[in-house]
Design a protein around this motif. Structure first.
Motif, PDB file in Angstrom:
ATOM      1  N   CYS A  48      -6.332  -4.347  -5.521  1.00  0.00           N
ATOM      2  CA  CYS A  48      -5.550  -5.448  -4.941  1.00  0.00           C
ATOM      3  C   CYS A  48      -6.059  -5.866  -3.568  1.00  0.00           C
ATOM      4  O   CYS A  48      -5.968  -7.032  -3.200  1.00  0.00           O
ATOM      5  CB  CYS A  48      -4.123  -4.983  -4.767  1.00  0.00           C
ATOM      6  SG  CYS A  48      -3.071  -5.638  -5.998  1.00  0.00           S
ATOM      7  N   THR A  49      -6.578  -4.900  -2.822  1.00  0.00           N
ATOM      8  CA  THR A  49      -7.055  -5.219  -1.478  1.00  0.00           C
ATOM      9  C   THR A  49      -8.230  -6.199  -1.545  1.00  0.00           C
ATOM     10  O   THR A  49      -8.391  -7.048  -0.668  1.00  0.00           O
ATOM     11  CB  THR A  49      -7.440  -3.914  -0.750  1.00  0.00           C
ATOM     12  OG1 THR A  49      -6.279  -3.090  -0.735  1.00  0.00           O
ATOM     13  CG2 THR A  49      -7.898  -4.164   0.666  1.00  0.00           C
ATOM     14  N   GLY A 204      -1.938   0.274 -10.155  1.00  0.00           N
ATOM     15  CA  GLY A 204      -2.822   1.433 -10.032  1.00  0.00           C
ATOM     16  C   GLY A 204      -2.362   2.403  -8.957  1.00  0.00           C
ATOM     17  O   GLY A 204      -2.399   3.623  -9.141  1.00  0.00           O
ATOM     18  N   VAL A 205      -1.907   1.857  -7.822  1.00  0.00           N
ATOM     19  CA  VAL A 205      -1.480   2.729  -6.725  1.00  0.00           C
ATOM     20  C   VAL A 205      -0.167   3.426  -7.095  1.00  0.00           C
ATOM     21  O   VAL A 205      -0.037   4.651  -6.988  1.00  0.00           O
ATOM     22  CB  VAL A 205      -1.358   1.936  -5.409  1.00  0.00           C
ATOM     23  CG1 VAL A 205      -0.780   2.799  -4.299  1.00  0.00           C
ATOM     24  CG2 VAL A 205      -2.716   1.383  -4.994  1.00  0.00           C
ATOM     25  N   ASP A 225       9.803  -1.753 -11.230  1.00  0.00           N
ATOM     26  CA  ASP A 225       8.825  -2.850 -11.338  1.00  0.00           C
ATOM     27  C   ASP A 225       9.490  -4.042 -12.002  1.00  0.00           C
ATOM     28  O   ASP A 225      10.382  -3.877 -12.843  1.00  0.00           O
ATOM     29  CB  ASP A 225       7.596  -2.397 -12.167  1.00  0.00           C
ATOM     30  CG  ASP A 225       6.351  -3.236 -11.853  1.00  0.00           C
ATOM     31  OD1 ASP A 225       6.372  -4.456 -12.128  1.00  0.00           O
ATOM     32  OD2 ASP A 225       5.369  -2.689 -11.329  1.00  0.00           O
ATOM     33  N   LYS A 230       4.874  -2.515 -17.622  1.00  0.00           N
ATOM     34  CA  LYS A 230       4.278  -1.375 -16.908  1.00  0.00           C
ATOM     35  C   LYS A 230       4.989  -0.061 -17.223  1.00  0.00           C
ATOM     36  O   LYS A 230       4.513   1.010 -16.835  1.00  0.00           O
ATOM     37  CB  LYS A 230       4.329  -1.617 -15.391  1.00  0.00           C
ATOM     38  CG  LYS A 230       3.677  -2.906 -14.923  1.00  0.00           C
ATOM     39  CD  LYS A 230       2.170  -2.798 -14.930  1.00  0.00           C
ATOM     40  CE  LYS A 230       1.496  -4.116 -14.661  1.00  0.00           C
ATOM     41  NZ  LYS A 230       0.686  -4.161 -13.484  1.00  0.00           N
ATOM     42  N   ILE A 271       3.643  -1.935  -3.482  1.00  0.00           N
ATOM     43  CA  ILE A 271       3.544  -3.349  -3.888  1.00  0.00           C
ATOM     44  C   ILE A 271       2.878  -4.142  -2.765  1.00  0.00           C
ATOM     45  O   ILE A 271       1.913  -4.878  -2.980  1.00  0.00           O
ATOM     46  CB  ILE A 271       4.944  -3.938  -4.189  1.00  0.00           C
ATOM     47  CG1 ILE A 271       5.644  -3.115  -5.281  1.00  0.00           C
ATOM     48  CG2 ILE A 271       4.829  -5.409  -4.609  1.00  0.00           C
ATOM     49  CD1 ILE A 271       7.130  -3.376  -5.390  1.00  0.00           C
ATOM     50  N   GLU A 296      -0.079  -2.554   0.945  1.00  0.00           N
ATOM     51  CA  GLU A 296      -0.588  -3.211   2.153  1.00  0.00           C
ATOM     52  C   GLU A 296      -0.009  -4.617   2.224  1.00  0.00           C
ATOM     53  O   GLU A 296      -0.258  -5.440   1.341  1.00  0.00           O
ATOM     54  CB  GLU A 296      -2.118  -3.262   2.068  1.00  0.00           C
ATOM     55  CG  GLU A 296      -2.736  -3.749   3.334  1.00  0.00           C
ATOM     56  CD  GLU A 296      -4.249  -3.675   3.284  1.00  0.00           C
ATOM     57  OE1 GLU A 296      -4.802  -3.023   2.379  1.00  0.00           O
ATOM     58  OE2 GLU A 296      -4.869  -4.308   4.141  1.00  0.00           O
ATOM     59  N   ARG A 371      -6.330  -1.065 -13.884  1.00  0.00           N
ATOM     60  CA  ARG A 371      -7.609  -1.107 -13.196  1.00  0.00           C
ATOM     61  C   ARG A 371      -8.673  -1.633 -14.150  1.00  0.00           C
ATOM     62  O   ARG A 371      -8.800  -1.156 -15.281  1.00  0.00           O
ATOM     63  CB  ARG A 371      -8.035   0.289 -12.736  1.00  0.00           C
ATOM     64  CG  ARG A 371      -7.526   0.650 -11.358  1.00  0.00           C
ATOM     65  CD  ARG A 371      -8.046  -0.307 -10.309  1.00  0.00           C
ATOM     66  NE  ARG A 371      -7.793   0.125  -8.949  1.00  0.00           N
ATOM     67  CZ  ARG A 371      -6.755  -0.232  -8.203  1.00  0.00           C
ATOM     68  NH1 ARG A 371      -5.838  -1.054  -8.678  1.00  0.00           N
ATOM     69  NH2 ARG A 371      -6.639   0.194  -6.958  1.00  0.00           N
TER      70      ARG A 371
HETATM   71  N1  APR Z   1       9.553  -5.672  -7.234  1.00  0.00           N
HETATM   72  C1  APR Z   1       9.063  -4.685  -8.012  1.00  0.00           C
HETATM   73  N2  APR Z   1       7.778  -4.665  -8.447  1.00  0.00           N
HETATM   74  C2  APR Z   1       6.982  -5.670  -8.082  1.00  0.00           C
HETATM   75  C3  APR Z   1       7.422  -6.730  -7.270  1.00  0.00           C
HETATM   76  C4  APR Z   1       8.781  -6.712  -6.841  1.00  0.00           C
HETATM   77  N3  APR Z   1       9.291  -7.683  -6.077  1.00  0.00           N
HETATM   78  N4  APR Z   1       6.385  -7.586  -7.073  1.00  0.00           N
HETATM   79  C5  APR Z   1       5.325  -7.067  -7.732  1.00  0.00           C
HETATM   80  N5  APR Z   1       5.693  -5.918  -8.346  1.00  0.00           N
HETATM   81  C6  APR Z   1       4.849  -5.026  -9.155  1.00  0.00           C
HETATM   82  C7  APR Z   1       3.863  -5.741 -10.052  1.00  0.00           C
HETATM   83  O1  APR Z   1       4.482  -6.118 -11.278  1.00  0.00           O
HETATM   84  C8  APR Z   1       2.780  -4.671 -10.249  1.00  0.00           C
HETATM   85  O2  APR Z   1       3.022  -3.861 -11.376  1.00  0.00           O
HETATM   86  O3  APR Z   1       4.038  -4.260  -8.276  1.00  0.00           O
HETATM   87  C9  APR Z   1       2.885  -3.823  -8.977  1.00  0.00           C
HETATM   88  C10 APR Z   1       1.674  -3.964  -8.049  1.00  0.00           C
HETATM   89  O4  APR Z   1       0.578  -3.474  -8.711  1.00  0.00           O
HETATM   90  P1  APR Z   1      -0.898  -4.078  -8.569  1.00  0.00           P
HETATM   91  O5  APR Z   1      -0.797  -5.542  -8.376  1.00  0.00           O
HETATM   92  O6  APR Z   1      -1.697  -3.540  -9.701  1.00  0.00           O
HETATM   93  O7  APR Z   1      -1.392  -3.439  -7.178  1.00  0.00           O
HETATM   94  P2  APR Z   1      -2.043  -2.023  -6.807  1.00  0.00           P
HETATM   95  O8  APR Z   1      -3.518  -2.066  -6.989  1.00  0.00           O
HETATM   96  O9  APR Z   1      -1.280  -0.919  -7.443  1.00  0.00           O
HETATM   97  O10 APR Z   1      -1.790  -2.011  -5.236  1.00  0.00           O
HETATM   98  C11 APR Z   1      -0.484  -2.045  -4.719  1.00  0.00           C
HETATM   99  O11 APR Z   1      -1.182  -1.100  -2.639  1.00  0.00           O
HETATM  100  O12 APR Z   1      -3.255  -0.702  -1.719  1.00  0.00           O
HETATM  101  C12 APR Z   1      -2.211  -1.575  -1.807  1.00  0.00           C
HETATM  102  O13 APR Z   1      -3.256  -3.699  -1.428  1.00  0.00           O
HETATM  103  C13 APR Z   1      -2.596  -2.912  -2.355  1.00  0.00           C
HETATM  104  O14 APR Z   1      -0.604  -3.859  -1.559  1.00  0.00           O
HETATM  105  C14 APR Z   1      -1.253  -3.427  -2.733  1.00  0.00           C
HETATM  106  C15 APR Z   1      -0.517  -2.200  -3.233  1.00  0.00           C
END
Ligand code: APR
Ligand code: ZN
Ligand code: ZN
Length: 376
Positions: A48-49, A204-205, A225, A230, A271, A296, A371
């Protein structure tokens, strides 16, 4: 290697400007200078970053830039004075360096390094020049490691040698997403056996947080979520319950309070949104609860919250890369992976050639991937 000391022409995904898709180009990669290492990237995850960089809301990123920071590869050549790696070694480039000399590196309780971007820019090599050019233009590095390039140059203290048996298309995830989440649970929160946890965001995080909470012996792990797709993977990895805030009219922290009585022992935000960060804080026990911020927020974001949430005793912590001192810990995590102490492969939903890098980002934005791993 025959290429040592020479400029290498290879493919890289270049972000020319914020808000534009990446463009896969031929770039020139200069040889490493003293104390630098040139690495042939074999595989790199999309985090995501990287999307924050493309959107133009990563702090201090400069365009044009080659993003990517979740890579694994093989050392192609080394500059003068490099002693910790040699050509042919398998390595993971480190988006959080470990110089070994700054006050944080010398502090056993810190994994921050003053060579990293929150203190000093990593958009150019430490000597303030770039090793990348494309179409006659200088291209910026990203966090020094730019793993969306087939060959990339980094300082020696931003790379770690890993075991030769490591599958690079799998352990690339150990460069960012997995250790961030897993370490948030075991290093930052120090989740205790028998405790109750809530994980906001099951990407992923967040899923790596779930794995960390389970490994630490948590007895209840509640995934939160807004994308119910998911939930199946979260349960496979250890979540005992999953809740979708959209299914409730009341705020999600009230739902979690009702589910747990006094709130969870540990809550995690994975998130990167202000609202979910304060919801995670409000979801943990008013006195003994610990809330860890792993997501982040976009640069410039502000958070407002009721200070009583903290006055009652809660702890609010951030985590950078899950608290691991990267150069020391990433090789150990790779060994643990090879010993099957955790299975980060379960986070990989797609494997794509570098030419399809934009498809990888589309899958991430559409919530269809956890991922994607890009292969050169
Ligand atoms: N409420 C609950 N879940 C949410 C919301 C919300 N308002 N908005 C988004 N989500 C969920 C998404 O559906 C998704 O499953 O949050 C999850 C985010 O996952 P990814 O987009 O895959 O991000 P990820 O790579 O896990 O990173 C998450 O960590 O390192 C940081 O920059 C990165 O800020 C990001 C965070
Ligand atoms: Zn990342
Ligand atoms: Zn340091």
């Amino acid at each position: 290697m025959a290429t040592a000391g020479k400029v290498i022409r290879c493919r890289a995904a270049v972000a020319w400007a914020a808000g534009k898709p990446l463009s896969v180009e031929e770039v020139e990669v200069a040889p490493p200078k003293a104390q630098e290492v040139r690495v042939k990237i074999v595989a790199t995850g999309i985090c995501c970053t990287d999307d924050h960089v493309l959107g133009g809301y990563f702090p201090n990123a400069e365009f044009p830039v080659i993003p990517g920071h979740e890579g694994a590869g093989i050392v192609e050549s080394i500059g003068e004075g490099v002693t910790s790696v040699k050509p042919g070694d398998k390595v993971i480039p480190l988006c959080l360096p470990q110089c070994g000399q700054c006050c944080f590196c010398l502090n056993p309780d810190s994994n921050y390094c003053m060579k990293s971007h929150l203190y000093e820019s990593q958009n150019l090599m430490p000597d303030k020049t770039s090793r990348f050019t494309c179409k006659g233009k200088r291209i910026h590095h990203f966090l020094w490691i730019s793993t969306f390039a087939e060959y990339t140059v980094m300082p020696e203290y931003a790379v770690a040698k890993i075991e030769a048996a490591a599958p690079l298309d799998k352990v690339c995830l150990l460069a960012c997403g997995f250790p961030t989440g897993y370490g948030a649970a075991i290093n930052t929160a120090k989740v205790k056996p028998g405790s109750t946890c809530a994980v906001f965001g099951l990407g992923g995080v967040g899923l790596s947080v779930v794995m960390g909470c389970k490994a630490a012996g948590a007895s209840r792990i509640i995934g939160v979520d807004i994308n119910k797709d998911k939930f199946a993977k979260a349960k496979e990895l250890g979540a005992t319950d999953c809740v979708n805030p959209k299914d409730f009219t009341k705020p999600i922290h009230e739902v979690l309070m009702e589910m747990t009585g006094l709130g969870v022992d540990y809550s995690f935000e994975a998130i990167g949104l202000a609202d979910t960060l304060t919801a995670a804080l409000a979801s943990c026990n008013m006195n003994t609860g610990v809330c860890v911020m792993a997501g982040e927020l976009a640069s410039g974001s502000m958070v407002s919250f009721d200070p009583l949430l903290l006055l009652s005793g809660r702890t609010w912590r951030g985590t950078l890369l899950g608290g691991w001192k990267m150069r020391d810990s990433i090789p150990k995590l790779v060994s643990s992976y090879l010993e099957k102490k955790f299975n980060s492969d379960l986070l990989i939903t797609h494997t794509l050639p570098i030419a399809e890098v934009n498809k990888g980002f589309e899958l991430l934005r559409a919530g269809k991937s956890i991922r994607s791993v890009l292969l050169f």
